[in-house]
Design a protein around this motif. Sequence first.
Motif, PDB file in Angstrom:
ATOM      1  N   ASN A  69      44.446  28.460 131.441  1.00 37.86           N
ATOM      2  CA  ASN A  69      45.361  27.483 130.867  1.00 37.86           C
ATOM      3  C   ASN A  69      46.774  28.054 130.936  1.00 37.86           C
ATOM      4  O   ASN A  69      46.988  29.134 131.483  1.00 37.86           O
ATOM      5  CB  ASN A  69      44.957  27.114 129.434  1.00 37.86           C
ATOM      6  N   GLN A  70      47.735  27.339 130.381  1.00 39.48           N
ATOM      7  CA  GLN A  70      49.133  27.764 130.456  1.00 39.48           C
ATOM      8  C   GLN A  70      49.642  28.347 129.141  1.00 39.48           C
ATOM      9  O   GLN A  70      50.832  28.310 128.853  1.00 39.48           O
ATOM     10  CB  GLN A  70      50.007  26.578 130.902  1.00 39.48           C
ATOM     11  N   ASP A  71      48.734  28.906 128.353  1.00 33.08           N
ATOM     12  CA  ASP A  71      49.113  29.556 127.098  1.00 33.08           C
ATOM     13  C   ASP A  71      49.543  30.995 127.366  1.00 33.08           C
ATOM     14  O   ASP A  71      48.770  31.793 127.896  1.00 33.08           O
ATOM     15  CB  ASP A  71      47.938  29.554 126.110  1.00 33.08           C
ATOM     16  N   GLU A  72      50.770  31.313 126.988  1.00 32.31           N
ATOM     17  CA  GLU A  72      51.258  32.687 127.125  1.00 32.31           C
ATOM     18  C   GLU A  72      50.595  33.563 126.064  1.00 32.31           C
ATOM     19  O   GLU A  72      50.576  33.217 124.894  1.00 32.31           O
ATOM     20  CB  GLU A  72      52.780  32.737 126.933  1.00 32.31           C
ATOM     21  N   TRP A  73      50.048  34.700 126.472  1.00 27.67           N
ATOM     22  CA  TRP A  73      49.362  35.558 125.516  1.00 27.67           C
ATOM     23  C   TRP A  73      49.984  36.953 125.403  1.00 27.67           C
ATOM     24  O   TRP A  73      49.730  37.673 124.442  1.00 27.67           O
ATOM     25  CB  TRP A  73      47.892  35.717 125.906  1.00 27.67           C
ATOM     26  N   MET A  74      50.822  37.323 126.364  1.00 25.50           N
ATOM     27  CA  MET A  74      51.356  38.677 126.385  1.00 25.50           C
ATOM     28  C   MET A  74      52.614  38.798 125.521  1.00 25.50           C
ATOM     29  O   MET A  74      53.594  38.095 125.764  1.00 25.50           O
ATOM     30  CB  MET A  74      51.691  39.100 127.818  1.00 25.50           C
ATOM     31  N   PRO A  75      52.619  39.689 124.517  1.00 24.01           N
ATOM     32  CA  PRO A  75      53.844  39.931 123.758  1.00 24.01           C
ATOM     33  C   PRO A  75      54.873  40.661 124.616  1.00 24.01           C
ATOM     34  O   PRO A  75      54.517  41.498 125.448  1.00 24.01           O
ATOM     35  CB  PRO A  75      53.378  40.816 122.596  1.00 24.01           C
ATOM     36  N   LYS A  76      56.126  40.323 124.427  1.00 22.68           N
ATOM     37  CA  LYS A  76      57.204  40.900 125.241  1.00 22.68           C
ATOM     38  C   LYS A  76      57.906  41.988 124.421  1.00 22.68           C
ATOM     39  O   LYS A  76      58.891  41.734 123.737  1.00 22.68           O
ATOM     40  CB  LYS A  76      58.163  39.797 125.693  1.00 22.68           C
ATOM     41  N   LEU A  77      57.379  43.193 124.521  1.00 20.89           N
ATOM     42  CA  LEU A  77      57.845  44.296 123.686  1.00 20.89           C
ATOM     43  C   LEU A  77      58.875  45.156 124.398  1.00 20.89           C
ATOM     44  O   LEU A  77      58.776  45.419 125.593  1.00 20.89           O
ATOM     45  CB  LEU A  77      56.661  45.184 123.291  1.00 20.89           C
ATOM     46  N   ASN A  78      59.850  45.604 123.634  1.00 22.61           N
ATOM     47  CA  ASN A  78      60.816  46.593 124.106  1.00 22.61           C
ATOM     48  C   ASN A  78      61.044  47.575 122.972  1.00 22.61           C
ATOM     49  O   ASN A  78      61.855  47.338 122.083  1.00 22.61           O
ATOM     50  CB  ASN A  78      62.136  45.925 124.519  1.00 22.61           C
ATOM     51  N   GLY A  79      60.268  48.652 122.990  1.00 23.42           N
ATOM     52  CA  GLY A  79      60.401  49.608 121.900  1.00 23.42           C
ATOM     53  C   GLY A  79      59.225  50.562 121.845  1.00 23.42           C
ATOM     54  O   GLY A  79      58.429  50.672 122.780  1.00 23.42           O
ATOM     55  N   SER A  80      59.118  51.247 120.725  1.00 27.38           N
ATOM     56  CA  SER A  80      58.044  52.213 120.509  1.00 27.38           C
ATOM     57  C   SER A  80      57.725  52.239 119.023  1.00 27.38           C
ATOM     58  O   SER A  80      58.329  51.517 118.231  1.00 27.38           O
ATOM     59  CB  SER A  80      58.486  53.606 120.982  1.00 27.38           C
ATOM     60  N   GLY A  81      56.779  53.076 118.639  1.00 26.38           N
ATOM     61  CA  GLY A  81      56.468  53.240 117.227  1.00 26.38           C
ATOM     62  C   GLY A  81      55.716  52.070 116.629  1.00 26.38           C
ATOM     63  O   GLY A  81      54.873  51.445 117.276  1.00 26.38           O
ATOM     64  N   TYR A  82      56.048  51.751 115.377  1.00 23.69           N
ATOM     65  CA  TYR A  82      55.277  50.762 114.616  1.00 23.69           C
ATOM     66  C   TYR A  82      55.252  49.395 115.285  1.00 23.69           C
ATOM     67  O   TYR A  82      54.219  48.717 115.284  1.00 23.69           O
ATOM     68  CB  TYR A  82      55.848  50.637 113.200  1.00 23.69           C
ATOM     69  N   GLU A  83      56.363  48.981 115.874  1.00 24.85           N
ATOM     70  CA  GLU A  83      56.438  47.660 116.518  1.00 24.85           C
ATOM     71  C   GLU A  83      55.368  47.511 117.598  1.00 24.85           C
ATOM     72  O   GLU A  83      54.693  46.468 117.688  1.00 24.85           O
ATOM     73  CB  GLU A  83      57.821  47.463 117.141  1.00 24.85           C
ATOM     74  N   VAL A  84      55.187  48.533 118.409  1.00 28.02           N
ATOM     75  CA  VAL A  84      54.198  48.495 119.479  1.00 28.02           C
ATOM     76  C   VAL A  84      52.788  48.637 118.909  1.00 28.02           C
ATOM     77  O   VAL A  84      51.860  47.925 119.315  1.00 28.02           O
ATOM     78  CB  VAL A  84      54.475  49.604 120.514  1.00 28.02           C
ATOM     79  N   LEU A  85      52.619  49.542 117.962  1.00 31.23           N
ATOM     80  CA  LEU A  85      51.303  49.745 117.349  1.00 31.23           C
ATOM     81  C   LEU A  85      50.800  48.471 116.681  1.00 31.23           C
ATOM     82  O   LEU A  85      49.613  48.125 116.781  1.00 31.23           O
ATOM     83  CB  LEU A  85      51.367  50.871 116.317  1.00 31.23           C
ATOM     84  N   GLU A  86      51.690  47.765 116.007  1.00 36.78           N
ATOM     85  CA  GLU A  86      51.313  46.534 115.309  1.00 36.78           C
ATOM     86  C   GLU A  86      50.694  45.529 116.277  1.00 36.78           C
ATOM     87  O   GLU A  86      49.693  44.875 115.966  1.00 36.78           O
ATOM     88  CB  GLU A  86      52.551  45.930 114.635  1.00 36.78           C
ATOM     89  N   MET A  87      51.276  45.402 117.467  1.00 33.79           N
ATOM     90  CA  MET A  87      50.763  44.465 118.462  1.00 33.79           C
ATOM     91  C   MET A  87      49.455  44.957 119.082  1.00 33.79           C
ATOM     92  O   MET A  87      48.508  44.194 119.267  1.00 33.79           O
ATOM     93  CB  MET A  87      51.806  44.248 119.565  1.00 33.79           C
ATOM     94  N   LEU A  88      49.393  46.245 119.408  1.00 31.33           N
ATOM     95  CA  LEU A  88      48.209  46.786 120.073  1.00 31.33           C
ATOM     96  C   LEU A  88      46.994  46.852 119.161  1.00 31.33           C
ATOM     97  O   LEU A  88      45.859  46.805 119.633  1.00 31.33           O
ATOM     98  CB  LEU A  88      48.518  48.171 120.644  1.00 31.33           C
ATOM     99  N   VAL A  89      47.217  46.972 117.860  1.00 33.02           N
ATOM    100  CA  VAL A  89      46.095  46.944 116.924  1.00 33.02           C
ATOM    101  C   VAL A  89      45.475  45.543 116.898  1.00 33.02           C
ATOM    102  O   VAL A  89      44.258  45.398 116.742  1.00 33.02           O
ATOM    103  CB  VAL A  89      46.541  47.387 115.517  1.00 33.02           C
TER     104      VAL A  89
END
Length: 314
Positions: free
Chosen positions: A139-159
Amino acid sequence: MENPLVTIVIPAYNYQSFLPETLNSVLAQKYQNFELIVVDDGSTDKTKDVVAEFLAKDPRIKYFYQSNAGLSAARNLGIKNALGEYIQFLDADDLLSDLKLSLQVEEMETDAHIDISYTIARYFVDGNKEKLYKSINLNQDEWMPKLNGSGYEVLEMLVKQNIMPVNSALIRASSLKKVGFFDMFLKSLEDWDFWISCAFRNFYFSFLPVEEAFALIRVHKISMSQNRKKMSEYEVIVRKRIKNLIKNCSFINPGQKKMLGKSNSRHNKVILSGLIKESKPSLKECFSLIKNAGISQFLASYLKAMNDSRKSKS
C-alpha cells in the motif's frame, strides 16, 4: 582526491533467478568506485555460475563460498573481507536506485558525524517493477521514521519497531567495526537487532530526503519477510535483549530508561499474546517462550491472550 571505496555485500542463497538483476543494479550505479562482494551461502542452484559470468567481465566483483550458515553469517563473511570506507548491504533479490550510493557518499563525506545514512524504500511485486509501493503490505502508507540524530530520539523509535530495510543504509566502515557483526543466532529480524546495537552505541543516524536515492525490495512468496510467525518469535528474543541494553545504557537518564522499558514491555506483550492466541503453543513451546521472554512477561501476555480470546467469542 579519489572517491572513497564503497563495499557492497550481497549474501546469496539459491537466488540465481534474481541475482543478475541485483548485480546489474550495482553496476549501473553512478558512483563507480566500489567493490562488490557476493557471498554464496551454500547454494545448490547455479548461483556460482551466474556470479562467474559477471566476475569475468568486472574485476571489482569478488566471490566467496561458505557452507550454508544463514543470512547473518554470509553478511559477516562479507564484512570480514570488506576494504571499503563505506558498507552497503544488499540482499540477492533486491535493488538500488542508480543514484543511491553517489548521493549517500556525498552526504557522509560532507558530515563526518554521520555513522549511518539511510534512504526511503520502495516495494514491488516480483514480475512488476513498474508499480512501486511504500510498504511491504503493498500500500502507500509511509512507515519509515525520518530520523536525524542519536541517543534517546533514535532509541525511542527503534524500541517500537525497525526503522528501515537493510539495503536503505550506507554505513561508515570505521563505525561498523565498533558493532562487529550480525547475530548468527537470529534467523529473522537480524537487521533490526543490528540497528539496535548501533543505536545503543550512540550512533548518529541520518535520513537522506532525496527521492532519487532509494532501496527497492522485491516481494515474493519465498521472501523471508513474509514468514510472520517466525518474525514474531524472534521479536520476543530481540525485545529481551533490548531490556538488558536499556538497563546498561550509560547515555540516557533514569527517566528515559523507564519510558523505553515500558514501551518495550508493552510491544512485547502485544507480540507475545498474539503468538499465544494464534498458535496455541504446546507445553514445550511455552517453556521456550518463557526462556526467551521471561516468566513475568510470558504470564502477562498469556493472560492478555486468554482475555482477548474471550472477548472475540462474546
